[in-house]
Design an enzyme around this catalytic site. Structure first.
Site, PDB file in Angstrom:
ATOM      1  N   THR A 215     -43.427  31.059   1.222  1.00 21.57           N
ATOM      2  CA  THR A 215     -42.149  31.499   1.788  1.00 21.57           C
ATOM      3  C   THR A 215     -42.384  32.048   3.186  1.00 21.57           C
ATOM      4  O   THR A 215     -43.456  31.841   3.766  1.00 21.57           O
ATOM      5  CB  THR A 215     -41.459  32.520   0.850  1.00 21.57           C
ATOM      6  OG1 THR A 215     -40.153  32.796   1.349  1.00 21.57           O
ATOM      7  CG2 THR A 215     -42.226  33.830   0.734  1.00 21.57           C
ATOM      8  N   ASN A 216     -41.416  32.732   3.757  1.00 21.48           N
ATOM      9  CA  ASN A 216     -41.585  33.291   5.109  1.00 21.48           C
ATOM     10  C   ASN A 216     -40.925  34.665   5.155  1.00 21.48           C
ATOM     11  O   ASN A 216     -40.384  35.133   4.159  1.00 21.48           O
ATOM     12  CB  ASN A 216     -40.996  32.335   6.151  1.00 21.48           C
ATOM     13  CG  ASN A 216     -39.533  32.073   5.895  1.00 21.48           C
ATOM     14  OD1 ASN A 216     -38.704  32.971   5.967  1.00 21.48           O
ATOM     15  ND2 ASN A 216     -39.201  30.831   5.556  1.00 21.48           N
ATOM     16  N   ARG A 217     -40.947  35.301   6.326  1.00 25.02           N
ATOM     17  CA  ARG A 217     -40.557  36.717   6.402  1.00 25.02           C
ATOM     18  C   ARG A 217     -39.066  36.938   6.640  1.00 25.02           C
ATOM     19  O   ARG A 217     -38.637  38.067   6.857  1.00 25.02           O
ATOM     20  CB  ARG A 217     -41.347  37.398   7.516  1.00 25.02           C
ATOM     21  CG  ARG A 217     -42.801  37.585   7.150  1.00 25.02           C
ATOM     22  CD  ARG A 217     -43.613  38.030   8.364  1.00 25.02           C
ATOM     23  NE  ARG A 217     -43.046  39.207   8.978  1.00 25.02           N
ATOM     24  CZ  ARG A 217     -43.236  39.550  10.249  1.00 25.02           C
ATOM     25  NH1 ARG A 217     -43.975  38.799  11.018  1.00 25.02           N
ATOM     26  NH2 ARG A 217     -42.684  40.644  10.736  1.00 25.02           N
TER      27      ARG A 217
END
Ligand code: CTP
Length: 407
Positions: A215-217
């Site tokens: 995933t990402n931030r």
């Protein structure tokens, strides 16, 4: 709470003024609100009168400025009179002290008592020094108030009292008036009235196995702010999101939330709804790659696994290809170098009407922040830069541009 009927000028505004140097700008704000035709009742905290005299507000407003719960010749209970009759309460400047007292529900002066004795929508325009603005206590109090449906505009960044430069400047009176107009006249006649707006938010999650994800931030904050503000501007909003956040009370009933996890699920949710949408805003951080997931949990005894990535569909490009006449497609870009050049190229490549780019290497911008600063890159018009401010205030700027693209 937002009024359900359009409120033409002549709506009643309680203008709360707290004790900060920006109180001098609220004199101009009073005049501008009056020029627009609103009925303005100023309420000054005792500290505000140390900065600007009540008589200045009285001279410009629709009725004399009030400063006390007890000294009103017209009514023994001014807070209920003011609170019950207000169509909107604007607090400008909203100091750290006022924000804290409001979050706690204190009613220790006329302004606080009026806020508590009212069901009208409330717009806070914070102003304070950068160190104060960044205090976790101030931010948590604001988050509490936002959750209860209080709207927050600003602050801007710029020169502060004493010559320091940073976040904490009250937004300019002209911008406060624009926001007041969209709140009071938004429904039925608002900038996005009758429009269907589809917005995406959050970072997608690509499963590697039943336990792990890539995933990402992205926090989803900017997408949620866009959804709330679009609803306040009169739109029918669908929010396709990977993150769960509370939607402000005043618009909770008007934002349809669709939860998804992966880029593939987001593509299905968006593309099955895009034809029926006048505007699509791709604020989500969509993974460019996904994984063919393992059906069972990968065990470490087998050594480092080989994870092969496969490209996902570029949803924004797909929207650009299948756009229908009159539809407005907005993309986002997060860049760290040659920000404007790369975003300009991305807008062209993905055939979007507008790309909103943020320089995620700058302070207070993008992922994990309450604030954002963006440049908007259009197809034909010159780009527009929006300086550091709350994600809600950035959302107003973006949606105001979207509304002019629609027309
Ligand atoms: N986007 C999308 N579908 C994808 C990837 C991105 O719709 N599979 C959208 C995002 O929602 C955002 C914009 O495209 O609106 C961001 O593009 P970005 O991922 O930055 O562009 P790329 O062309 O992938 O370039 P980069 O190499 O910078 O990631």
């Amino acid at each position: 709470m937002i009024p359900s009927e359009p409120k033409a000028p002549s709506a009643r505004i309680v203008l709360g003024v707290a004790g900060g140097i920006a109180a001098y700008k609220s004199v101009d704000l009073t005049r501008r609100l009056r020029d627009r035709g609103y009925f303005v009742s100023p309420v000054l905290t005792p500290d505000a009168t140390r900065f600007v005299g009540a008589v200045t507000f009285s001279a410009l407003a629709s009725e004399p400025a009030r400063t006390s719960l007890y000294a009103d010749p017209t009514t023994p209970i001014p807070h209920t009179y003011l609170g019950q009759n207000a169509d909107l309460i604007v607090v400008a400047p909203a100091t750290a002290h006022v924000i804290a007292r409001y979050a706690m529900g204190l009613a220790d002066d006329l302004l606080m008592a009026t806020l508590l004795a009212s069901r009208a929508p409330v717009l806070l325009c914070p102003a304070m020094h950068t160190e104060m603005w960044e205090q976790p206590s101030v931010q948590e109090n604001l988050a509490t108030l936002r959750r209860r449906g209080v709207m927050v505009l600003g602050p801007d960044s710029g020169v502060l009292a004493g010559g320091d430069v940073g976040a904490g400047r009250m937004v300019e009176p002209s911008e406060i008036v624009d926001t007041v107009v969209s709140i009071l006249e938004g429904h039925g006649g608002g900038l996005l009235a009758g429009r269907r707006v589809l917005i995406t938010a959050g970072g997608t999650r690509e499963a590697i196995d039943p336990v792990r994800v890539i995933t990402n931030r992205s926090s989803g904050r900017q997408g949620y702010a866009l959804a709330e503000v679009a609803a306040r501007l009169g739109a029918e909003v669908t929010l396709v999101t990977t993150t769960t956040r509370e939607i402000a009370l005043d618009v909770r009933g008007r934002v349809d939330v669709v939860s998804v996890a992966s880029a593939g699920e987001m593509a299905d949710a968006v593309l099955s709804r895009s034809d029926a949408s006048d505007v699509v805003v791709m604020a989500a951080a969509v993974s460019d790659f996904t994984v063919v997931p393992q059906p069972q949990k990968i065990k470490k005894d087998l050594g480092p696994p080989e994870i092969s990535l496969v490209p996902t569909m570029d949803i924004l490009s797909a929207l650009g290809e299948r756009r229908r006449a009159g539809q407005v497609i907005v993309g986002f870009a997060a860049e760290t170098e040659s920000v404007v050049e790369r975003a300009t190229e991305k807008r062209r490549r993905k055939n979007a009407d507008l790309i909103v780019v943020n320089d995620v290497s700058a302070d207070g911008v993008g992922f994990d922040h309450e604030t954002n600063a963006v440049t908007m890159i259009f197809r034909d018009e010159p780009s527009v830069t929006v300086s550091l401010r709350s994600k809600e205030a950035v959302a107003y700027e973006i949606l105001a541009s979207v509304s002019s693209l629609l027309s």
